[in-house]
Design an enzyme around this catalytic site. Structure first.
Site, mmCIF file in Angstrom:
data_model
loop_
_atom_site.group_PDB
_atom_site.id
_atom_site.type_symbol
_atom_site.label_atom_id
_atom_site.label_comp_id
_atom_site.label_asym_id
_atom_site.label_seq_id
_atom_site.Cartn_x
_atom_site.Cartn_y
_atom_site.Cartn_z
ATOM 1 N N ASP A 9 -1.766 -0.189 15.124
ATOM 2 C CA ASP A 9 -2.113 0.624 14.119
ATOM 3 C C ASP A 9 -1.905 0.080 13.025
ATOM 4 O OD1 ASP A 9 -0.833 2.160 11.817
ATOM 5 O OD2 ASP A 9 1.335 2.888 13.169
ATOM 6 N N ILE A 10 -2.647 0.199 12.357
ATOM 7 C CA ILE A 10 -3.530 -0.622 11.116
ATOM 8 C C ILE A 10 -2.157 -0.794 10.410
ATOM 9 C CG2 ILE A 10 -4.274 1.400 9.654
ATOM 10 C CD1 ILE A 10 -6.524 -0.909 9.434
ATOM 11 N N ASN A 23 -10.239 9.148 1.024
ATOM 12 C CA ASN A 23 -11.787 10.013 0.997
ATOM 13 C C ASN A 23 -11.733 10.349 -0.704
ATOM 14 O OD1 ASN A 23 -9.541 11.466 -0.448
ATOM 15 N ND2 ASN A 23 -8.944 12.857 1.483
ATOM 16 N N GLY A 31 -6.221 11.507 9.814
ATOM 17 C CA GLY A 31 -6.451 9.764 10.480
ATOM 18 C C GLY A 31 -5.663 8.427 9.596
ATOM 19 N N ASP A 33 -6.273 7.182 6.878
ATOM 20 C CA ASP A 33 -5.708 7.748 5.412
ATOM 21 C C ASP A 33 -4.628 8.034 4.876
ATOM 22 O OD1 ASP A 33 -6.443 7.921 2.773
ATOM 23 O OD2 ASP A 33 -7.348 9.304 2.370
ATOM 24 N N TYR A 125 -15.280 11.538 9.804
ATOM 25 C CA TYR A 125 -16.423 11.492 9.293
ATOM 26 C C TYR A 125 -17.855 11.529 10.452
ATOM 27 C CZ TYR A 125 -14.346 11.563 4.379
ATOM 28 O OH TYR A 125 -14.114 11.276 3.717
#
Length: 318
Positions: A9-10, A23, A31, A33, A125
């Protein structure tokens, strides 16, 4: 710079900066973001609103990046980078590569030494994962940056595996190349620099042959002829291990060191090896790549960087 891969997990990475696959609106989304905004809290969104009200009234353009606070994340900054939507009819790979280059540029601006990066554009995307991984790794590997560690944080096993394959295909790291150079016999280095010191302007001149009609309708292709001193140096570069196996066409694409080597003096010595590789392998069809390197200074830039590494940076042996 060290490139590492982590499946996880970032938002949980303890790094200086986290890159957000944002975006253009900078207002959050799904996601990565959405996860970053949820975990980081309202402070991130507040700074994003300020950016929209000032510098980015129409949104952050695709391929660009900008930093905000990281809010409640275990990081100091979030670097928002807008990836392109994948297209089957238009090549947008330069925009995807730009996301990573711009993210690292912004990381340098804020002083981030460790950066966590997602697989930009590889989710909603629609960018094919294998290609997204190839572009990401090649771009980060070739970036001119002061970042010490670029950590790709991939959420699923399949994406992690794709990035691992891309990293393996990209060839040896800076540290591995430097170790390979350091292992070469000192006599070879001294032979290389003796040849370099003896170069004259005449040695750098290139003549072209061929081009004549061999028989009716058959014309020999022109080809460059290099002097003996240049050929000797190219051979010694190969013997020293400066010609390394890696995806040099990807490294060349958009790389500021190509084709003239400007800035190589401040780059890792591994980039001198990579540039030598690109010069030598780019000459496969005798198309004058080495002539371009001679004319634009890349040839001498490689020799100059290797000389400084040998004199000042090479690890002591024995």
């Amino acid at each position: 710079m060290r490139i590492t891969l982590v499946q996880g997990d970032i938002t949980q990475q303890h790094v200086d900066a986290v890159v957000n696959a944002a975006n253009s609106s900078l207002m959050g989304g799904g996601g990565v973001d959405g996860a970053i905004h949820r975990r980081g809290g309202p402070a991130i969104l507040e700074e994003c609103r300020m950016l929209r009200a000032s510098r980015y009234g129409r949104g952050l353009p695709v391929g660009q990046a900008v930093a905000t606070t990281a809010g409640d994340l275990p990081a100091r900054w979030v670097i928002h980078a807008v990836g392109p939507v994948h297209s089957r009819t238009e090549d947008r790979s330069h925009l995807l590569a730009s996301c990573y280059r711009e993210a690292l540029r912004v990381a340098d601006e804020v002083g981030a030494a460790t950066v966590a990066l997602p697989a930009v554009s590889a989710g909603i995307y629609g960018w094919p994962v294998e290609d997204a991984a190839r572009i990401a790794v090649a771009t980060v590997r070739s970036a001119r940056t002061r970042v010490a560690e670029a950590r790709f944080v991939l959420f699923t096993p399949d994406v992690h595996a794709a990035f691992r394959r891309a990293l393996e295909a990209a060839g040896p790291s800076d540290e591995e190349i430097a170790a390979r150079l350091a292992a070469q016999p000192e006599e070879r280095w001294r032979a290389l620099f003796a040849c370099a010191d003896a170069l004259t302007p005449a040695d750098l001149e290139v003549s072209w042959r061929g081009g004549q009609e061999l028989e009716p309708g058959v014309i020999q292709m022109p080809y460059p002829v290099y002097g003996e001193a240049v050929q000797r140096i190219l051979g010694l570069l190969g013997e020293l291990g400066a010609v390394v196996v890696f995806g040099w066409p990807d490294w060349v694409r958009g790389n500021p060191l190509w084709p003239d080597g400007r800035g190589l003096d401040d780059a890792p010595v591994a980039d001198a090896a990579r540039l030598a590789t690109a010069i030598i392998r780019g000459e496969r069809f005798s198309d004058g790549t080495i002539e371009q390197a001679l004319d634009r200074g890349a040839f001498r830039a490689v020799l100059r960087r290797l000389r400084r590494w040998f004199d000042e940076e090479r690890p002591a042996t024995g």
